[in-house]
Design an enzyme around this catalytic site. Sequence first.
Site, PDB file in Angstrom:
ATOM      1  N   LYS A  89       0.842  14.553   0.873  1.00  0.00           N
ATOM      2  CA  LYS A  89      -0.625  14.870   0.279  1.00  0.00           C
ATOM      3  C   LYS A  89      -0.756  16.404   0.034  1.00  0.00           C
ATOM      4  O   LYS A  89      -1.806  16.589  -0.595  1.00  0.00           O
ATOM      5  CB  LYS A  89      -1.585  14.343   1.224  1.00  0.00           C
ATOM      6  CG  LYS A  89      -1.663  13.112   1.520  1.00  0.00           C
ATOM      7  CD  LYS A  89      -2.622  12.624   2.529  1.00  0.00           C
ATOM      8  CE  LYS A  89      -2.345  11.037   2.797  1.00  0.00           C
ATOM      9  NZ  LYS A  89      -3.172  10.214   1.868  1.00  0.00           N
ATOM     10  N   THR A 146      -8.571   6.721  -1.909  1.00  0.00           N
ATOM     11  CA  THR A 146     -10.061   6.199  -2.242  1.00  0.00           C
ATOM     12  C   THR A 146     -10.917   7.166  -2.017  1.00  0.00           C
ATOM     13  O   THR A 146     -11.981   7.143  -2.402  1.00  0.00           O
ATOM     14  CB  THR A 146     -10.053   5.193  -1.179  1.00  0.00           C
ATOM     15  OG1 THR A 146      -9.497   5.260   0.015  1.00  0.00           O
ATOM     16  CG2 THR A 146      -9.476   3.729  -1.653  1.00  0.00           C
ATOM     17  N   LYS A 183     -14.577   8.490  -3.748  1.00  0.00           N
ATOM     18  CA  LYS A 183     -15.820   8.783  -2.832  1.00  0.00           C
ATOM     19  C   LYS A 183     -16.444  10.232  -3.446  1.00  0.00           C
ATOM     20  O   LYS A 183     -17.789  10.509  -3.612  1.00  0.00           O
ATOM     21  CB  LYS A 183     -15.652   8.901  -1.385  1.00  0.00           C
ATOM     22  CG  LYS A 183     -15.275   7.467  -0.920  1.00  0.00           C
ATOM     23  CD  LYS A 183     -14.612   7.573   0.550  1.00  0.00           C
ATOM     24  CE  LYS A 183     -13.857   6.246   1.146  1.00  0.00           C
ATOM     25  NZ  LYS A 183     -12.846   6.172   1.663  1.00  0.00           N
ATOM     26  N   LYS A 238      -8.430  14.326   4.396  1.00  0.00           N
ATOM     27  CA  LYS A 238      -7.759  13.027   4.490  1.00  0.00           C
ATOM     28  C   LYS A 238      -6.526  13.208   5.456  1.00  0.00           C
ATOM     29  O   LYS A 238      -6.381  14.390   6.194  1.00  0.00           O
ATOM     30  CB  LYS A 238      -7.031  13.089   3.079  1.00  0.00           C
ATOM     31  CG  LYS A 238      -6.231  14.470   2.478  1.00  0.00           C
ATOM     32  CD  LYS A 238      -5.437  13.913   1.280  1.00  0.00           C
ATOM     33  CE  LYS A 238      -6.296  14.148  -0.007  1.00  0.00           C
ATOM     34  NZ  LYS A 238      -6.354  12.993  -0.662  1.00  0.00           N
ATOM     35  N   ARG A 239      -5.618  12.240   5.740  1.00  0.00           N
ATOM     36  CA  ARG A 239      -4.581  12.203   6.886  1.00  0.00           C
ATOM     37  C   ARG A 239      -3.780  13.575   6.264  1.00  0.00           C
ATOM     38  O   ARG A 239      -3.427  13.906   5.021  1.00  0.00           O
ATOM     39  CB  ARG A 239      -3.787  11.148   6.764  1.00  0.00           C
ATOM     40  CG  ARG A 239      -4.698   9.969   7.358  1.00  0.00           C
ATOM     41  CD  ARG A 239      -5.260  10.264   8.791  1.00  0.00           C
ATOM     42  NE  ARG A 239      -4.051  10.500   9.800  1.00  0.00           N
ATOM     43  CZ  ARG A 239      -3.548   9.698  10.624  1.00  0.00           C
ATOM     44  NH1 ARG A 239      -3.636   8.509  10.524  1.00  0.00           N
ATOM     45  NH2 ARG A 239      -2.748  10.268  11.508  1.00  0.00           N
ATOM     46  N   HIS A 250       0.740  -1.181   0.040  1.00  0.00           N
ATOM     47  CA  HIS A 250      -0.062   0.058  -0.096  1.00  0.00           C
ATOM     48  C   HIS A 250       0.760   1.342  -0.017  1.00  0.00           C
ATOM     49  O   HIS A 250      -0.003   2.484   0.203  1.00  0.00           O
ATOM     50  CB  HIS A 250      -0.982   0.047   1.134  1.00  0.00           C
ATOM     51  CG  HIS A 250      -2.061  -0.947   1.082  1.00  0.00           C
ATOM     52  ND1 HIS A 250      -3.138  -0.706   0.674  1.00  0.00           N
ATOM     53  CD2 HIS A 250      -2.002  -2.205   1.639  1.00  0.00           C
ATOM     54  CE1 HIS A 250      -3.971  -1.690   0.859  1.00  0.00           C
ATOM     55  NE2 HIS A 250      -3.225  -2.485   1.288  1.00  0.00           N
TER      56      HIS A 250
END
Length: 816
Positions: free
Chosen positions: A558, A660, A664, A552-553, A361
Amino acid sequence: MTASTIEASVTVADLKDSIQRHARYSLGKNWSDLSPRDRFNAVALAVRDRLVDRMLETVDRYRRRDAKRLYYLSIEFLIGQSLGNNLHNLGIRDACREALESLGSNLAEIEATEPDAALGNGGLGRLAACFLDSLATLGMPGYGYGINYEYGLFKQEIDHGYQREKPDNWLSQSCPWQIARPDEACLVPIYGRIEHSVDRKGVYNPMWMDWKVLMGVPHDMPIAGYGGTVNFLRLYSARSSHDFDMGIFNDGDYFKAVQQKISSETISKVLYPSDAVVGGQELRLLQEYFLVACTLRDVVRRFEQDHASYREFPDKVAIQMNDTHPALAVAELMRMLVDEKNLEWDQAWEIAQATLAYTNHTLLPEALEKWSVPLLDHVLPRHLQIIHEINRRFLIQVGAAFPSDGDRLRRMSLIEESSPQHVRMPNLAIVGSHSINGVSEIHSGLLKTSLLRDFCQLWPERFNNKTNGITQRRWLLNANPGLAGLISRTMGDRWITDLDELRKLEGSADDAAFQLEFRGIKRQNKERLARLILETSQVKVDPGSLFDVQAKRIHAYKRQLLDVLHIVHEYLCLVEDGRSPAVPRTYVFAGKAAPGYWLAKQVIKLIHNVARVVNSDPRARDWIRVAFIPDYRVSLAEKIIPAADLSEQISTAGMEASGTGNMKFALNGALTIGTLDGANVEILEEVGSENIFIFGLNAEQVRHLREQRTYRPKDYYDRDPRVRRVVDALSSDRFCRGESEVLAWVRPTLLDQNDDYFHLADLGPYLNTQDQAAEVYKAPAAWTRRAILNVARSGKFSSDRTVREYAEDIWHIEAV
Ligand code: NBG
């Protein structure tokens, strides 16, 4: 039986009766005297009765068919709330609502009191939860195995812009979904030493001696699929073993015995809070082993109920290792087969490999697990021995395939020759598996060409891709009832179990009446989120503005920071140049930072400081709002995502394995602004380039800049006045407001320390692309058309598709 026939068979009166009975006989009170939380408990218990009936029926069905079973081993399952999902999947939602109305209660209020089961950090754990939903919906024998953490992921509070972590003692009032099964508890030895002996025939026969014992008590959570099948998620709690404690009691050391009990129980106390990097604590190693050992004992017990020969094992059992946290399964299965079942090594190895499979992952090097050899020797001496033996045989194989390539041996060895030595868990997982997969096309490709190249050259046939997915039952049906209703009215409800059906919506993308309804629903969702933002963040936002969301985290790769740079740019254009943005925007952030991740925590502080300045500036009032919603979790995501217009998926290319959240948001009609990273690449392929906003360096360019060391953030700063102005503004005290130095890290991170995540290289293109997005948003029909097409073309991203692929290519299990 379909959902609607189930619904017919469960009358409102039945449910009402059963809720009242649980109030009285499980909780010992009248319904009217229950607290809101106990009302939830009574309803959950009534629903659980129905789940249990179906679960027992399902177990029986699988057993009669002697079906092959999948065991999905994961250190995290991010379930969130269960009531709404269970009601939908059992087809008794309307009946339950009516039953509660007749009791003077409201279903939505009761649902809201359910605490999230936050047994995970982020995408990895939520993926596992989506897979369970899909397995059950597909009627496949697949079970989750994990740890019943007493404390889930911490609760996030914000104090003067800083994240504070509070314990999440979600089990303190016990979880009504769980069924404890102390009769199926298992014993797990740890620590001790190896006695090197030979058996009567003179064969080396090492004995694992003087171990201590943990006890694993399973708690089963029924997992309802849509349409009747109910599987379960088995979560283990650590308890101290009586046998062991009694020994100390008998020695008369009462306090030591109690101490021992406390320390055994800490094994399942708390979830480690980090989604990518976890330090090498002994407790974490014990957790990983505890999960593996309890699971394999259960797997073997179930197998032995109906089968005599271990040759059949891989035909009846598939085990998926979700990342490397359960990689000790390779050594533990070998230990059980060789030491306990007395199989020859070669035969045991064949069985283990044919049974086990591994999903990777992440490519982040700091996230690749390794355990120090001295620690393993201390905690699991027999397993270390087995790992050495696996490695010895493996290196012979490598040496034969690639003669005189010493460096390759060094790279591929299960042991890293550092001091002290370390065991490389990805290598262990790979060597012991018949299948190794990544989680998006680009990620699987990068695994083959970079991180796992050596292994792919040795065993190309073992490598494959399984692009992630999400369950539409939770992320559309349950989270966005307005949109789900519109879709079902338009084209029927087959999309609930076949998401490709959504393609039929393409025909409505330009239909003015449909567009109007679609926009109306988005508007309602935005109004609901606006109320929530006001409550939780005390920021008043306009539901008519563009909702630009990054949830998100918090992690450097990111790039929440890039999002902030855009906000600051827009703000400066407004107040310095008098140029207002093309459309009013609300910037929404949500996400947790790992408690030990300094930079991520600073980013949260930065967002709050920028928010404070912008939100209190009258010049910006009608144009820019910034809100950080605290304590991001599954139940909050279900409210945020349906309200988003624009979905921020802006990681440095090559770093997000899949994502993911991106799926969504698209499924809920948000347009993506993103880089060519992870599953964004496949979202682009599906929705078409007119319906997504792509910008920035691609993974190849990033790799090139890194390898050649030719990236100079300063060049971008010098060349683009917009970049310079934003960086300078963040270096001034403009956003510090009396808290000098709090943002002192920003400039060096971006300029002097070489901007590891390429913010400045991507900033110019990001700003341009944001302008394009705003231009499209100005034309509601054009925007809505794109949003509808995003929904219509999200079919590929159903976890039903993903799970079917795993089932066919890797697990070889079937619907029963
Ligand atoms: C995460 C990746 C995401 C991915 C999820 C699920 C870890 C280690 N990895 O990109 O960062 O979507 O896994 O595959 O949490």
